[in-house]
Design a protein around this motif. Structure first.
Motif, PDB file in Angstrom:
ATOM      1  N   ASP A  93     -64.109 -81.325 -72.520  1.00 54.88           N
ATOM      2  CA  ASP A  93     -63.363 -80.511 -73.483  1.00 54.88           C
ATOM      3  C   ASP A  93     -63.150 -81.257 -74.799  1.00 54.88           C
ATOM      4  OD1 ASP A  93     -63.168 -78.408 -71.704  1.00 54.88           O
ATOM      5  OD2 ASP A  93     -61.071 -78.807 -71.164  1.00 54.88           O
TER       6      ASP A  93
ATOM      7  N   ARG B  20     -55.309 -73.176 -64.272  1.00 58.47           N
ATOM      8  CA  ARG B  20     -56.700 -72.732 -64.469  1.00 58.47           C
ATOM      9  C   ARG B  20     -56.769 -71.221 -64.632  1.00 58.47           C
ATOM     10  NH1 ARG B  20     -57.702 -76.720 -60.614  1.00 58.47           N
ATOM     11  NH2 ARG B  20     -57.991 -75.205 -58.957  1.00 58.47           N
TER      12      ARG B  20
ATOM     13  N   ARG C 151     -63.558 -82.641 -66.771  1.00 55.85           N
ATOM     14  CA  ARG C 151     -63.313 -81.455 -67.597  1.00 55.85           C
ATOM     15  C   ARG C 151     -62.618 -81.858 -68.902  1.00 55.85           C
ATOM     16  NH1 ARG C 151     -60.297 -78.318 -64.236  1.00 55.85           N
ATOM     17  NH2 ARG C 151     -62.175 -77.728 -63.146  1.00 55.85           N
TER      18      ARG C 151
END
Length: 102
Positions: free
Chosen positions: A26, A96, A22
């Motif tokens: 990103d 999250r 991730r």
């Protein structure tokens, strides 16, 4: 063909590996994913790279980083080195949820 600058040793379904993927996504970083066997004893490439059998493990040829373990350390390193001042997103379930709500 030249080796990629960033290599990630990872295991499918590993939440710690997902955290690193991730961060790489990103930051828009290209990397080579190297899937490792589920059985720790069969992860000789990971051991030869990092001195341990756990994943994820990051290799960054650009900065002579060979075998960085621990997902939190890897994410912090990626944002520090490639993030142009960006802060890493909060980790864990609460992080999250906050990221999605804000």
């Amino acid at each position: 063909m030249a080796d990629p600058d960033l290599v990630l040793y990872e295991l499918a379904g590993c939440p710690y590996c997902m955290k690193v993927r991730r961060a790489l996504e990103d930051l828009g970083l290209e990397y080579e994913s190297r899937s490792v066997p589920r059985a720790r004893n069969d992860r000789t490439a990971v051991y030869e790279t990092s001195g341990q059998y756990g994943v994820p493990v990051l290799v960054d040829h650009t900065n002579d980083v060979e075998g960085m373990p621990e997902s939190d350390d890897i994410v912090a390193y990626l944002y520090e080195e490639y993030g142009d001042g960006q802060e890493p997103p909060p980790s864990g379930l609460v992080g999250r949820l906050l990221t999605r709500l804000l």
